[in-house]
Design a protein around this motif. Structure first.
Motif, PDB file in Angstrom:
ATOM      1  N   LEU A 192       0.835  -1.204   0.000  1.00 31.39           N
ATOM      2  CA  LEU A 192       0.000   0.000   0.000  1.00 31.39           C
ATOM      3  C   LEU A 192       0.869   1.253   0.000  1.00 31.39           C
ATOM      4  O   LEU A 192       0.668   2.175  -0.793  1.00 31.39           O
ATOM      5  N   LEU A 193       1.868   1.273   0.878  1.00 32.53           N
ATOM      6  CA  LEU A 193       2.690   2.472   0.985  1.00 32.53           C
ATOM      7  C   LEU A 193       3.571   2.660  -0.245  1.00 32.53           C
ATOM      8  O   LEU A 193       3.789   3.785  -0.687  1.00 32.53           O
ATOM      9  N   LEU A 194       4.051   1.554  -0.794  1.00 31.41           N
ATOM     10  CA  LEU A 194       4.881   1.661  -1.994  1.00 31.41           C
ATOM     11  C   LEU A 194       4.054   2.245  -3.144  1.00 31.41           C
ATOM     12  O   LEU A 194       4.508   3.157  -3.843  1.00 31.41           O
ATOM     13  N   GLN A 195       2.834   1.759  -3.286  1.00 31.43           N
ATOM     14  CA  GLN A 195       1.974   2.271  -4.358  1.00 31.43           C
ATOM     15  C   GLN A 195       1.673   3.751  -4.146  1.00 31.43           C
ATOM     16  O   GLN A 195       1.762   4.554  -5.068  1.00 31.43           O
ATOM     17  N   ALA A 196       1.350   4.113  -2.887  1.00 29.84           N
ATOM     18  CA  ALA A 196       1.011   5.508  -2.608  1.00 29.84           C
ATOM     19  C   ALA A 196       2.230   6.404  -2.835  1.00 29.84           C
ATOM     20  O   ALA A 196       2.133   7.464  -3.446  1.00 29.84           O
ATOM     21  N   CYS A 197       3.415   5.942  -2.370  1.00 27.36           N
ATOM     22  CA  CYS A 197       4.613   6.780  -2.451  1.00 27.36           C
ATOM     23  C   CYS A 197       5.093   6.972  -3.878  1.00 27.36           C
ATOM     24  O   CYS A 197       5.513   8.068  -4.249  1.00 27.36           O
ATOM     25  N   CYS A 198       5.051   5.901  -4.666  1.00 24.13           N
ATOM     26  CA  CYS A 198       5.509   6.033  -6.049  1.00 24.13           C
ATOM     27  C   CYS A 198       4.654   7.072  -6.771  1.00 24.13           C
ATOM     28  O   CYS A 198       5.149   7.862  -7.565  1.00 24.13           O
ATOM     29  N   GLY A 199       3.356   7.083  -6.459  1.00 22.35           N
ATOM     30  CA  GLY A 199       2.471   8.068  -7.064  1.00 22.35           C
ATOM     31  C   GLY A 199       2.759   9.471  -6.565  1.00 22.35           C
ATOM     32  O   GLY A 199       2.767  10.431  -7.330  1.00 22.35           O
ATOM     33  N   LEU A 200       3.019   9.564  -5.258  1.00 21.95           N
ATOM     34  CA  LEU A 200       3.210  10.881  -4.653  1.00 21.95           C
ATOM     35  C   LEU A 200       4.559  11.498  -4.990  1.00 21.95           C
ATOM     36  O   LEU A 200       4.708  12.709  -5.001  1.00 21.95           O
ATOM     37  N   ALA A 201       5.549  10.625  -5.252  1.00 13.77           N
ATOM     38  CA  ALA A 201       6.934  11.107  -5.388  1.00 13.77           C
ATOM     39  C   ALA A 201       7.093  12.098  -6.534  1.00 13.77           C
ATOM     40  O   ALA A 201       7.991  12.934  -6.501  1.00 13.77           O
ATOM     41  N   SER A 214      14.982  -5.757   1.398  1.00 15.73           N
ATOM     42  CA  SER A 214      16.139  -5.125   0.772  1.00 15.73           C
ATOM     43  C   SER A 214      15.647  -4.197  -0.330  1.00 15.73           C
ATOM     44  O   SER A 214      14.555  -4.392  -0.864  1.00 15.73           O
ATOM     45  N   PRO A 215      16.451  -3.183  -0.702  1.00 18.34           N
ATOM     46  CA  PRO A 215      16.051  -2.277  -1.777  1.00 18.34           C
ATOM     47  C   PRO A 215      15.745  -3.046  -3.068  1.00 18.34           C
ATOM     48  O   PRO A 215      14.837  -2.668  -3.813  1.00 18.34           O
ATOM     49  N   GLN A 216      16.487  -4.148  -3.307  1.00 15.80           N
ATOM     50  CA  GLN A 216      16.234  -4.933  -4.527  1.00 15.80           C
ATOM     51  C   GLN A 216      14.814  -5.481  -4.524  1.00 15.80           C
ATOM     52  O   GLN A 216      14.110  -5.403  -5.525  1.00 15.80           O
ATOM     53  N   GLN A 217      14.430  -6.035  -3.389  1.00 10.35           N
ATOM     54  CA  GLN A 217      13.079  -6.603  -3.299  1.00 10.35           C
ATOM     55  C   GLN A 217      12.023  -5.553  -3.608  1.00 10.35           C
ATOM     56  O   GLN A 217      11.064  -5.812  -4.335  1.00 10.35           O
ATOM     57  N   ILE A 218      12.232  -4.377  -3.042  1.00 11.98           N
ATOM     58  CA  ILE A 218      11.231  -3.326  -3.228  1.00 11.98           C
ATOM     59  C   ILE A 218      11.223  -2.848  -4.667  1.00 11.98           C
ATOM     60  O   ILE A 218      10.158  -2.648  -5.263  1.00 11.98           O
ATOM     61  N   ALA A 219      12.422  -2.701  -5.241  1.00 11.02           N
ATOM     62  CA  ALA A 219      12.497  -2.249  -6.636  1.00 11.02           C
ATOM     63  C   ALA A 219      11.834  -3.265  -7.550  1.00 11.02           C
ATOM     64  O   ALA A 219      11.120  -2.909  -8.488  1.00 11.02           O
ATOM     65  N   MET A 220      12.065  -4.552  -7.250  1.00 16.52           N
ATOM     66  CA  MET A 220      11.457  -5.596  -8.077  1.00 16.52           C
ATOM     67  C   MET A 220       9.938  -5.539  -8.000  1.00 16.52           C
ATOM     68  O   MET A 220       9.239  -5.670  -8.988  1.00 16.52           O
ATOM     69  N   ARG A 221       9.464  -5.324  -6.774  1.00 21.39           N
ATOM     70  CA  ARG A 221       8.012  -5.266  -6.605  1.00 21.39           C
ATOM     71  C   ARG A 221       7.442  -4.053  -7.353  1.00 21.39           C
ATOM     72  O   ARG A 221       6.425  -4.160  -8.035  1.00 21.39           O
ATOM     73  N   ALA A 222       8.125  -2.931  -7.232  1.00 21.24           N
ATOM     74  CA  ALA A 222       7.639  -1.720  -7.908  1.00 21.24           C
ATOM     75  C   ALA A 222       7.607  -1.941  -9.415  1.00 21.24           C
ATOM     76  O   ALA A 222       6.676  -1.522 -10.101  1.00 21.24           O
ATOM     77  N   GLN A 223       8.628  -2.634  -9.896  1.00 19.06           N
ATOM     78  CA  GLN A 223       8.697  -2.903 -11.339  1.00 19.06           C
ATOM     79  C   GLN A 223       7.543  -3.804 -11.772  1.00 19.06           C
ATOM     80  O   GLN A 223       6.881  -3.564 -12.766  1.00 19.06           O
ATOM     81  N   ARG A 224       7.331  -4.851 -10.971  1.00 12.09           N
ATOM     82  CA  ARG A 224       6.289  -5.811 -11.307  1.00 12.09           C
ATOM     83  C   ARG A 224       4.910  -5.148 -11.290  1.00 12.09           C
ATOM     84  O   ARG A 224       4.030  -5.475 -12.074  1.00 12.09           O
ATOM     85  N   LEU A 225       4.736  -4.187 -10.375  1.00 17.34           N
ATOM     86  CA  LEU A 225       3.437  -3.525 -10.285  1.00 17.34           C
ATOM     87  C   LEU A 225       3.335  -2.356 -11.262  1.00 17.34           C
ATOM     88  O   LEU A 225       2.363  -1.604 -11.221  1.00 17.34           O
ATOM     89  N   SER A 226       4.346  -2.186 -12.107  1.00 18.67           N
ATOM     90  CA  SER A 226       4.407  -1.095 -13.088  1.00 18.67           C
ATOM     91  C   SER A 226       4.199   0.277 -12.441  1.00 18.67           C
ATOM     92  O   SER A 226       3.408   1.089 -12.923  1.00 18.67           O
ATOM     93  N   LEU A 227       4.905   0.497 -11.341  1.00 25.29           N
ATOM     94  CA  LEU A 227       4.802   1.796 -10.685  1.00 25.29           C
ATOM     95  C   LEU A 227       5.877   2.718 -11.248  1.00 25.29           C
ATOM     96  O   LEU A 227       6.905   2.234 -11.716  1.00 25.29           O
ATOM     97  N   PRO A 228       5.689   4.035 -11.198  1.00 29.25           N
ATOM     98  CA  PRO A 228       6.738   4.941 -11.668  1.00 29.25           C
ATOM     99  C   PRO A 228       7.974   4.810 -10.774  1.00 29.25           C
ATOM    100  O   PRO A 228       7.866   4.860  -9.551  1.00 29.25           O
TER     101      PRO A 228
END
Ligand code: TYD
Ligand code: MG
Length: 539
Positions: A192-201, A214-228
């Motif tokens: 939830l926070l990753l989705q909200a933050c990527c939008g807000l950033a 780890s940052p890798q895990q988060i980056a991978m998740r953001a990529q998979r969810l097609s977040l900016p």
């Protein structure tokens, strides 16, 4: 010990003669040196301990007397200001807030075991000078202003881009506020926070501090969810001092700390996750957020009994506390406000966990109303009022012959005591004897209904199951039932009816006090004043 100094030797003791002492002092009949030192011990009660102790110390100083011991009721601020100028730590009970000099297994105040943990007190330098106005004897008072003089120009809220999240927050993020997002492991807090933050950033500089992944895990998740991916800054850090340094360096307007339980401060010896660490780190981060006017989002874990891990004080410190819960079948996530200094609580946001992360559910009534084709007995739909909007939910009851001497009454998503009370009302005013029956009641979809407006719907569901006569599919019911069998009105009756009409319900049973002047189009409204009237309705 020097004259005018005192040490605390114990905890709350009975009365004190300091008041006499004070009066005599004022009248110029101060105790003689002999009297005071002969007494050797002054006992200070809880009430007004601070001012009493001040006077004792003044007298002692004036008379060049030593107070062998000054036994005071311990209140943390008091210790800080007066007695423990040198001490840096104290042990505080996480249940009742009593504090001690030494660790002990049981809190002697509230009797709880293993609740004492170490906390850091302010440094000797900063505590030795009490701010003016708090000293009580001299110095300037903080200015007091009438309410109308205070600038209340509307704070601009920052929408997160997720409407459900915004509604629970009361309309968006408030700059300079601290928000705690709680939830079970796997509830979807980080998502939830990753989705909200990527939008807000893209609209404000944001920093996401992760201590769990780890940052890798988060980056991978953001990529998979097609977040900016271009704007959000990410940092793996658990040291609160380092986080503060990063705040100075990156100057974000939004800071996420995932989670507060893994953050630690170097200045405390206890382990990360302990009460003292959580409390101290949350306080440090909240203070930093308020000073810099940034939005702070803290992730907090929930313990087995559903409370936020860490001391209750955490909830006092922050401005908003929201809880992300998963439904029984894991498909839906409900986001519920628990405390909000800037808006209403008990708002409900609903998300679905999908392959693409959390998706908002804009029409939640529809999902809670998924029912089979065949209408069975013991089921009825009601309208609950969640925060600022109505929600249609299905109430089910099962009444069956009990093999037990003591029949079971079980309520899921409802209050157990209310069920027992309603059954008694049903017996007395509805003439229905269910004393030898097991009664189970359930709210479909894992929703919790704590409103009294569920009473009538629950009773009708119970009667329907007992008689094995299904209620009509297009019937919606709400109303509170009183102990005298009267049906009492509930707030927002008109809005509840319109919501039901919107979803195609054609019949409604409502309290007489909620009877609309004009029923919603296509809906037949039965207004009832007593339980008897409601049960007599035949469809
Ligand atoms: P997460 O945000 O890591 O939970 P928390 O931080 O609250 O512990 O979410 C984890 C769960 O969500 C995980 O069990 C898998 C599920 N999930 C999905 O189903 N789809 C997705 O796209 C994502 C990111 C997670
Ligand atoms: Mg997580």
């Amino acid at each position: 010990m020097e004259p005018g100094q005192a040490i605390a030797t114990g905890r709350r003791l009975v009365e004190i003669q300091a008041l006499d002492l004070l009066q005599q002092y004022r009248l110029g009949q101060a105790h003689s040196r002999r009297q005071l030192s002969g007494k050797n011990q002054l006992r200070v009660g809880n009430e007004g301990a601070r001012s009493h102790a001040h006077f004792c110390l003044k007298i002692a100083a004036a008379q060049h007397t030593q107070l062998a011991s000054l036994v005071v009721a311990s209140r943390l601020s008091f210790h800080r200001e007066m007695l423990m100028a040198k001490a840096k730590t104290a042990f505080v009970c996480s249940d009742c807030g009593s504090d001690y000099h030494k660790w002990q297994g049981q809190c002697s105040d509230c009797g709880a075991w293993n609740t004492l943990s170490e906390i850091r007190l302010g440094s000797a330098k900063s505590t030795s000078r009490a701010p003016a106005g708090r000293s009580g004897f001299a110095g300037e008072l903080a200015p007091a202003r009438v309410l109308s003089e205070i600038d209340v120009s509307e704070v601009r809220r920052i929408p997160t881009g997720m409407a459900e999240f915004d509604r629970v927050l009361g309309g968006g993020l408030v700059p300079g506020s601290a928000i705690l997002l709680g939830g079970n492991p796997g509830a979807g807090k980080s998502t939830l926070l990753l989705q909200a933050c990527c939008g807000l950033a893209s609209r404000m500089p944001a920093l996401y501090v992760t201590g769990e992944e780890s940052p890798q895990q988060i980056a991978m998740r953001a990529q998979r969810l097609s977040l900016p991916l271009d704007e959000l800054k990410l940092m793996a850090e658990t040291n609160v001092e380092a986080i503060l340094a990063a705040l100075d360096k990156h100057q974000p307007r939004l800071l996420v700390v995932d989670s507060i339980q893994v953050v630690y401060s170097e200045e405390l010896s206890s382990a990360p996750g302990s009460v003292s660490q959580v409390r101290e780190c949350a306080a440090t981060l909240t203070r930093a957020a308020k000073q810099r006017g940034i939005v702070l989002l803290l992730v907090g874990h929930v313990t087995k009994d559903g409370s936020l891990a860490g001391p209750k004080v955490l909830e006092h410190m922050i401005d908003c506390s929201v809880l992300l819960e998963s439904s029984d079948d894991q498909r839906f996530r409900t986001l519920r406000g628990q405390k909000n200094r800037f808006g209403a609580v008990n708002e409900l946001g609903i998300f679905a966990m999908t392959e693409q992360g959390l998706r908002e559910v804009r029409n939640p009534s529809a999902i809670f109303l998924e029912r089979g084709e065949k209408q069975s007995s013991g089921s009825v739909v009601m309208v609950v009022w969640e925060g600022t909007r109505p929600l249609l939910v299905e109430i089910q009851a099962l009444v069956d012959d009990s093999p037990l001497g003591n029949p079971r009454r079980l309520a899921v998503g409802l209050e157990q005591n209310r069920l027992a009370m309603l059954l008694a009302i049903l017996h007395r005013h509805g003439g229905l004897q269910v004393g030898d029956q097991d009664v189970f009641a359930n709210v479909v979809g894992g929703v919790r209904v704590l409103e009294t407006s569920v009473d009538l719907a629950l009773l009708l569901a119970i009667v329907s199951s007992f008689r094995d006569r299904p209620l009509p599919r297009d019937l919606v019911v709400f109303g509170e039932v009183g102990l005298a069998g009267e049906i009492r009105p509930v707030p927002s009756g008109q809005e509840r009816l319109s919501e039901a009409a919107k979803h195609g319900f054609a019949r409604a049973i409502v309290p007489r006090g909620n009877a609309p002047k004009t029923a919603p189009r296509g809906m037949e409204v039965h207004a009832v004043a007593t339980l008897g009237e409601a049960l007599a309705l035949d469809f």
